[in-house]
Scaffold this motif. Structure first.
Motif, PDB file in Angstrom:
ATOM      1  N   VAL A   5       0.860  -1.187   0.000  1.00  0.00           N
ATOM      2  CA  VAL A   5       0.000   0.000   0.000  1.00  0.00           C
ATOM      3  C   VAL A   5       0.895   1.235   0.000  1.00  0.00           C
ATOM      4  N   ASP A   6       0.560   2.193  -0.853  1.00  0.00           N
ATOM      5  CA  ASP A   6       1.264   3.482  -0.874  1.00  0.00           C
ATOM      6  C   ASP A   6       0.253   4.527  -0.392  1.00  0.00           C
ATOM      7  N   SER A   7       0.478   5.053   0.806  1.00  0.00           N
ATOM      8  CA  SER A   7      -0.551   5.876   1.459  1.00  0.00           C
ATOM      9  C   SER A   7      -0.413   7.372   1.205  1.00  0.00           C
ATOM     10  N   HIS A   8       0.450   7.769   0.269  1.00  0.00           N
ATOM     11  CA  HIS A   8       0.658   9.210   0.055  1.00  0.00           C
ATOM     12  C   HIS A   8       1.107   9.440  -1.389  1.00  0.00           C
ATOM     13  N   THR A   9       0.170   9.916  -2.241  1.00  0.00           N
ATOM     14  CA  THR A   9       0.509  10.212  -3.639  1.00  0.00           C
ATOM     15  C   THR A   9      -0.223  11.492  -4.075  1.00  0.00           C
ATOM     16  N   HIS A  10       0.320  12.140  -5.092  1.00  0.00           N
ATOM     17  CA  HIS A  10      -0.271  13.386  -5.610  1.00  0.00           C
ATOM     18  C   HIS A  10      -0.616  13.242  -7.091  1.00  0.00           C
ATOM     19  N   THR A  11      -1.746  13.835  -7.473  1.00  0.00           N
ATOM     20  CA  THR A  11      -2.112  13.919  -8.892  1.00  0.00           C
ATOM     21  C   THR A  11      -1.787  15.333  -9.383  1.00  0.00           C
ATOM     22  N   LEU A  12      -2.017  15.558 -10.667  1.00  0.00           N
ATOM     23  CA  LEU A  12      -1.699  16.892 -11.189  1.00  0.00           C
ATOM     24  C   LEU A  12      -2.580  17.983 -10.573  1.00  0.00           C
ATOM     25  N   ALA A  13      -3.630  17.577  -9.854  1.00  0.00           N
ATOM     26  CA  ALA A  13      -4.471  18.569  -9.167  1.00  0.00           C
ATOM     27  C   ALA A  13      -3.683  19.378  -8.149  1.00  0.00           C
ATOM     28  N   SER A  14      -2.592  18.818  -7.632  1.00  0.00           N
ATOM     29  CA  SER A  14      -1.815  19.541  -6.610  1.00  0.00           C
ATOM     30  C   SER A  14      -1.125  20.788  -7.180  1.00  0.00           C
ATOM     31  N   GLN A 182       8.002   1.070  20.355  1.00  0.00           N
ATOM     32  CA  GLN A 182       7.944   1.179  21.829  1.00  0.00           C
ATOM     33  C   GLN A 182       6.508   1.386  22.336  1.00  0.00           C
ATOM     34  N   TYR A 183       5.759   2.274  21.667  1.00  0.00           N
ATOM     35  CA  TYR A 183       4.415   2.613  22.152  1.00  0.00           C
ATOM     36  C   TYR A 183       3.295   1.869  21.425  1.00  0.00           C
ATOM     37  N   GLY A 184       3.670   0.958  20.503  1.00  0.00           N
ATOM     38  CA  GLY A 184       2.648   0.184  19.792  1.00  0.00           C
ATOM     39  C   GLY A 184       1.818   1.023  18.838  1.00  0.00           C
ATOM     40  N   VAL A 185       2.441   2.035  18.227  1.00  0.00           N
ATOM     41  CA  VAL A 185       1.727   2.925  17.299  1.00  0.00           C
ATOM     42  C   VAL A 185       1.901   2.413  15.868  1.00  0.00           C
ATOM     43  N   ARG A 186       0.803   2.445  15.106  1.00  0.00           N
ATOM     44  CA  ARG A 186       0.850   1.968  13.723  1.00  0.00           C
ATOM     45  C   ARG A 186       1.428   3.035  12.789  1.00  0.00           C
ATOM     46  N   THR A 187       2.134   2.550  11.777  1.00  0.00           N
ATOM     47  CA  THR A 187       2.736   3.457  10.799  1.00  0.00           C
ATOM     48  C   THR A 187       2.014   3.325   9.458  1.00  0.00           C
ATOM     49  N   VAL A 188       2.108   4.388   8.655  1.00  0.00           N
ATOM     50  CA  VAL A 188       1.732   4.303   7.244  1.00  0.00           C
ATOM     51  C   VAL A 188       2.956   4.721   6.424  1.00  0.00           C
ATOM     52  N   CYS A 189       2.994   4.272   5.167  1.00  0.00           N
ATOM     53  CA  CYS A 189       4.208   4.434   4.367  1.00  0.00           C
ATOM     54  C   CYS A 189       3.841   5.068   3.032  1.00  0.00           C
ATOM     55  N   GLY A 190       4.421   6.230   2.772  1.00  0.00           N
ATOM     56  CA  GLY A 190       4.057   6.928   1.554  1.00  0.00           C
ATOM     57  C   GLY A 190       5.262   7.235   0.681  1.00  0.00           C
ATOM     58  N   SER A 191       5.062   7.058  -0.635  1.00  0.00           N
ATOM     59  CA  SER A 191       6.119   7.464  -1.573  1.00  0.00           C
ATOM     60  C   SER A 191       6.140   8.979  -1.715  1.00  0.00           C
ATOM     61  N   ASP A 192       4.966   9.622  -1.471  1.00  0.00           N
ATOM     62  CA  ASP A 192       4.810  11.059  -1.735  1.00  0.00           C
ATOM     63  C   ASP A 192       5.093  11.339  -3.215  1.00  0.00           C
ATOM     64  N   ALA A 193       4.659  10.394  -4.070  1.00  0.00           N
ATOM     65  CA  ALA A 193       4.907  10.510  -5.512  1.00  0.00           C
ATOM     66  C   ALA A 193       4.262  11.771  -6.074  1.00  0.00           C
ATOM     67  N   HIS A 194       5.017  12.527  -6.847  1.00  0.00           N
ATOM     68  CA  HIS A 194       4.477  13.679  -7.572  1.00  0.00           C
ATOM     69  C   HIS A 194       4.448  13.393  -9.073  1.00  0.00           C
ATOM     70  N   ILE A 195       4.774  12.146  -9.421  1.00  0.00           N
ATOM     71  CA  ILE A 195       4.642  11.656 -10.803  1.00  0.00           C
ATOM     72  C   ILE A 195       4.473  10.138 -10.719  1.00  0.00           C
ATOM     73  N   SER A 196       3.768   9.567 -11.686  1.00  0.00           N
ATOM     74  CA  SER A 196       3.374   8.159 -11.571  1.00  0.00           C
ATOM     75  C   SER A 196       4.559   7.209 -11.392  1.00  0.00           C
ATOM     76  N   PHE A 197       5.703   7.553 -11.976  1.00  0.00           N
ATOM     77  CA  PHE A 197       6.853   6.647 -11.904  1.00  0.00           C
ATOM     78  C   PHE A 197       7.307   6.385 -10.465  1.00  0.00           C
ATOM     79  N   ASP A 198       6.935   7.279  -9.543  1.00  0.00           N
ATOM     80  CA  ASP A 198       7.360   7.112  -8.144  1.00  0.00           C
ATOM     81  C   ASP A 198       6.358   6.355  -7.282  1.00  0.00           C
ATOM     82  N   VAL A 199       5.211   5.975  -7.852  1.00  0.00           N
ATOM     83  CA  VAL A 199       4.223   5.236  -7.044  1.00  0.00           C
ATOM     84  C   VAL A 199       4.844   3.904  -6.592  1.00  0.00           C
ATOM     85  N   GLY A 200       4.728   3.643  -5.305  1.00  0.00           N
ATOM     86  CA  GLY A 200       5.275   2.388  -4.762  1.00  0.00           C
ATOM     87  C   GLY A 200       6.770   2.442  -4.525  1.00  0.00           C
TER      88      GLY A 200
END
Ligand code: ZN
Ligand code: ZN
Length: 244
Positions: A5-14, A182-200
């Motif tokens: 899962v890639d939880s952070h991506t941008h489309t050209l709308a940004s 340490q605190y049992g906190v869940r993480t999310v992981c994002g590419s922060d892709a600003h172009i499709s080639f960076d997704v994942g």
């Protein structure tokens, strides 16, 4: 650990990113990513879309090219009391919302200011995670931010783009990952892709997760089912809030 899962991506709308939703979904499929969150910037960032853009995300299919598409936003934190730039009525309709500092929106201040603003947004039921919290330009007290995430059942993002765009993030990101364990906190992981080639593109995040020895259950992006479970939890939280 493999991430699906890639939880952070941008489309050209940004306004300063260059691919469509379709292109991001196709790239995800090609890169073996099962789920992506579309998280365009909130309106306080110059060139970003208006609130109507976020309100109308419902027209985007939930599954495109076999990839689950989560409708989200990257909300700008606009002051140090924890105010942000997308109203709650629009955030309620989204699947997912991350919040972050950008120095073209808000001037960096003290560690105390940065930390208390992140604590405030994590307390907000409509915000799921703080994005790129390891940015040293907005240095925070990492222990306090992760404790706030633990208190409110929220998430900490480890952002792949930070390792190149926000230099000096490496140590902070590792410390965030260790505190999450340490605190049992869940993480999310994002590419922060600003172009499709960076997704994942999550290789650097995977290395940090490995170094911090984070168990799978604290890595929502290790499984689409795990992420989907969190989205159900979010819905329940928001319904609870509306019933108050
Ligand atoms: Zn950002
Ligand atoms: Zn972003």
């Amino acid at each position: 650990m493999r991430l699906f899962v890639d939880s952070h991506t941008h489309t050209l709308a940004s306004g300063h990113s260059y691919s469509t939703v379709q292109e991001l979904a196709q790239a995800a499929r090609d890169n073996g990513i099962e789920m992506i969150a579309i998280t365009d910037h909130g309106p306080a960032l110059k060139g970003a879309p208006t609130v109507i853009h976020f309100w109308n995300l419902k027209v985007i299919p939930a599954i495109m090219y076999g990839v689950r598409v989560i409708k989200g936003a990257e909300v700008n934190i606009t002051d140090y009391s924890g105010k942000y730039d997308i109203p709650d009525w629009a955030l309620k309709q989204l699947d997912f919302a991350i919040a972050s500092f950008h120095d073209i929106v808000i001037k960096p201040s003290t560690v105390e200011d940065h930390t208390s603003a992140m604590e405030a947004v994590l307390a907000n039921p409509y915000i799921d995670a703080v994005a790129h919290p390891g940015n040293p330009i907005f240095q925070v007290d990492i222990d306090r931010v992760v404790k706030a995430a633990a208190k409110y059942g929220k998430l900490i993002e480890i952002n792949n783009h930070s390792f190149t765009a926000r230099r000096g993030s490496d140590e902070n990101c590792l410390e965030f990952a260790r505190k999450c364990r340490q605190y049992g906190v869940r993480t999310v992981c994002g590419s922060d892709a600003h172009i499709s080639f960076d997704v994942g593109n999550l290789g650097k995040v995977e290395a940090i997760l490995k170094e911090a020895d984070l168990p799978d259950e604290l890595v929502l992006c290790s499984s689409a089912a795990r992420f989907e479970e969190y989205l159900e939890e979010r819905k329940a939280r928001i319904v609870g809030k509306l019933a108050l």
